[in-house]
Design a protein around this motif. Sequence first.
Motif, mmCIF file in Angstrom:
data_model
loop_
_atom_site.group_PDB
_atom_site.id
_atom_site.type_symbol
_atom_site.label_atom_id
_atom_site.label_comp_id
_atom_site.label_asym_id
_atom_site.label_seq_id
_atom_site.Cartn_x
_atom_site.Cartn_y
_atom_site.Cartn_z
ATOM 1 N N ILE A 1 -36.483 -58.227 -46.623
ATOM 2 C CA ILE A 1 -37.839 -58.750 -46.727
ATOM 3 C C ILE A 1 -38.359 -58.929 -45.310
ATOM 4 O O ILE A 1 -37.647 -59.431 -44.441
ATOM 5 C CB ILE A 1 -37.847 -60.109 -47.459
ATOM 6 C CG1 ILE A 1 -37.308 -59.958 -48.872
ATOM 7 C CG2 ILE A 1 -39.246 -60.715 -47.460
ATOM 8 C CD1 ILE A 1 -37.015 -61.274 -49.561
ATOM 9 N N PHE A 2 -39.598 -58.513 -45.075
ATOM 10 C CA PHE A 2 -40.235 -58.696 -43.774
ATOM 11 C C PHE A 2 -41.420 -59.627 -43.981
ATOM 12 O O PHE A 2 -42.309 -59.334 -44.773
ATOM 13 C CB PHE A 2 -40.707 -57.354 -43.211
ATOM 14 C CG PHE A 2 -39.601 -56.351 -43.099
ATOM 15 C CD1 PHE A 2 -38.759 -56.359 -42.003
ATOM 16 C CD2 PHE A 2 -39.380 -55.417 -44.086
ATOM 17 C CE1 PHE A 2 -37.725 -55.454 -41.891
ATOM 18 C CE2 PHE A 2 -38.359 -54.502 -43.998
ATOM 19 C CZ PHE A 2 -37.525 -54.513 -42.891
ATOM 20 N N THR A 3 -41.432 -60.758 -43.303
ATOM 21 C CA THR A 3 -42.512 -61.730 -43.479
ATOM 22 C C THR A 3 -43.025 -62.199 -42.123
ATOM 23 O O THR A 3 -42.238 -62.513 -41.229
ATOM 24 C CB THR A 3 -42.042 -62.928 -44.337
ATOM 25 O OG1 THR A 3 -43.151 -63.775 -44.597
ATOM 26 C CG2 THR A 3 -40.931 -63.704 -43.690
ATOM 27 N N PRO A 4 -44.366 -62.212 -41.939
ATOM 28 C CA PRO A 4 -44.911 -62.685 -40.664
ATOM 29 C C PRO A 4 -44.703 -64.180 -40.497
ATOM 30 O O PRO A 4 -44.648 -64.929 -41.475
ATOM 31 C CB PRO A 4 -46.398 -62.340 -40.750
ATOM 32 C CG PRO A 4 -46.694 -62.115 -42.181
ATOM 33 C CD PRO A 4 -45.410 -61.763 -42.856
ATOM 34 N N VAL A 5 -44.573 -64.618 -39.239
ATOM 35 C CA VAL A 5 -44.401 -66.033 -38.924
ATOM 36 C C VAL A 5 -45.517 -66.480 -37.984
ATOM 37 O O VAL A 5 -46.115 -65.669 -37.277
ATOM 38 C CB VAL A 5 -43.017 -66.323 -38.294
ATOM 39 C CG1 VAL A 5 -41.910 -66.011 -39.271
ATOM 40 C CG2 VAL A 5 -42.809 -65.540 -37.011
ATOM 41 N N ASP A 6 -45.792 -67.801 -37.976
ATOM 42 C CA ASP A 6 -46.815 -68.337 -37.072
ATOM 43 C C ASP A 6 -46.198 -68.671 -35.714
ATOM 44 O O ASP A 6 -45.020 -68.388 -35.470
ATOM 45 C CB ASP A 6 -47.530 -69.530 -37.705
ATOM 46 C CG ASP A 6 -46.625 -70.737 -37.931
ATOM 47 O OD1 ASP A 6 -45.525 -70.808 -37.347
ATOM 48 O OD2 ASP A 6 -47.032 -71.629 -38.692
ATOM 49 N N ASN A 7 -46.991 -69.282 -34.841
ATOM 50 C CA ASN A 7 -46.490 -69.555 -33.484
ATOM 51 C C ASN A 7 -45.413 -70.629 -33.440
ATOM 52 O O ASN A 7 -44.799 -70.844 -32.406
ATOM 53 C CB ASN A 7 -47.646 -69.914 -32.541
ATOM 54 C CG ASN A 7 -48.401 -71.145 -32.982
ATOM 55 O OD1 ASN A 7 -48.194 -71.656 -34.078
ATOM 56 N ND2 ASN A 7 -49.299 -71.618 -32.139
ATOM 57 N N THR A 8 -45.145 -71.317 -34.572
ATOM 58 C CA THR A 8 -44.033 -72.266 -34.628
ATOM 59 C C THR A 8 -42.850 -71.682 -35.399
ATOM 60 O O THR A 8 -41.921 -72.405 -35.741
ATOM 61 C CB THR A 8 -44.467 -73.601 -35.272
ATOM 62 O OG1 THR A 8 -44.886 -73.357 -36.610
ATOM 63 C CG2 THR A 8 -45.588 -74.264 -34.475
ATOM 64 N N MET A 9 -42.914 -70.370 -35.686
ATOM 65 C CA MET A 9 -41.858 -69.609 -36.362
ATOM 66 C C MET A 9 -41.662 -70.027 -37.829
ATOM 67 O O MET A 9 -40.576 -69.919 -38.370
ATOM 68 C CB MET A 9 -40.536 -69.703 -35.593
ATOM 69 C CG MET A 9 -40.632 -69.211 -34.161
ATOM 70 S SD MET A 9 -41.257 -67.519 -34.009
ATOM 71 C CE MET A 9 -39.829 -66.600 -34.483
ATOM 72 N N ILE A 10 -42.741 -70.480 -38.464
ATOM 73 C CA ILE A 10 -42.725 -70.796 -39.890
ATOM 74 C C ILE A 10 -43.343 -69.612 -40.620
ATOM 75 O O ILE A 10 -44.422 -69.139 -40.231
ATOM 76 C CB ILE A 10 -43.545 -72.078 -40.188
ATOM 77 C CG1 ILE A 10 -42.991 -73.270 -39.420
ATOM 78 C CG2 ILE A 10 -43.604 -72.356 -41.683
ATOM 79 C CD1 ILE A 10 -41.606 -73.699 -39.823
ATOM 80 N N PRO A 11 -42.701 -69.083 -41.682
ATOM 81 C CA PRO A 11 -43.310 -67.980 -42.439
ATOM 82 C C PRO A 11 -44.696 -68.369 -42.939
ATOM 83 O O PRO A 11 -44.904 -69.470 -43.448
ATOM 84 C CB PRO A 11 -42.341 -67.774 -43.608
ATOM 85 C CG PRO A 11 -41.027 -68.269 -43.102
ATOM 86 C CD PRO A 11 -41.379 -69.442 -42.208
ATOM 87 N N THR A 12 -45.657 -67.461 -42.759
ATOM 88 C CA THR A 12 -47.044 -67.758 -43.120
ATOM 89 C C THR A 12 -47.331 -67.485 -44.591
ATOM 90 O O THR A 12 -48.306 -68.002 -45.118
ATOM 91 C CB THR A 12 -48.021 -66.914 -42.288
ATOM 92 O OG1 THR A 12 -47.836 -65.529 -42.617
ATOM 93 C CG2 THR A 12 -47.832 -67.149 -40.806
#
Length: 79
Positions: A46-57
């Motif tokens: 699974i590929f999931t984008p993360v925010d600048n705090t490394m939490i999946p968006t």
Amino acid sequence: MFEVGSNIIYGNSGVCKIVGIGAMSGMPKDKLYYTLEPYYVKGSRIFTPVDNTMIPTGEFRDVQGTPFDFTEFKPIGKN
């Protein structure tokens, strides 16, 4: 926040191991992605984008025109 080797719960996929963190080839370079391997579906990723705090968006990214666009038949690896 998380690092490679960490375990997280990801939606309906259950417990997943983070096996990579980084930009994805063919996708905008402004986003980092976690590469996850679910424990209960062997061999899948699974590929999931993360925010600048490394939490999946939880964000869904448009893949049209990228190497991940399979709306028309093409051999994998041919763009």
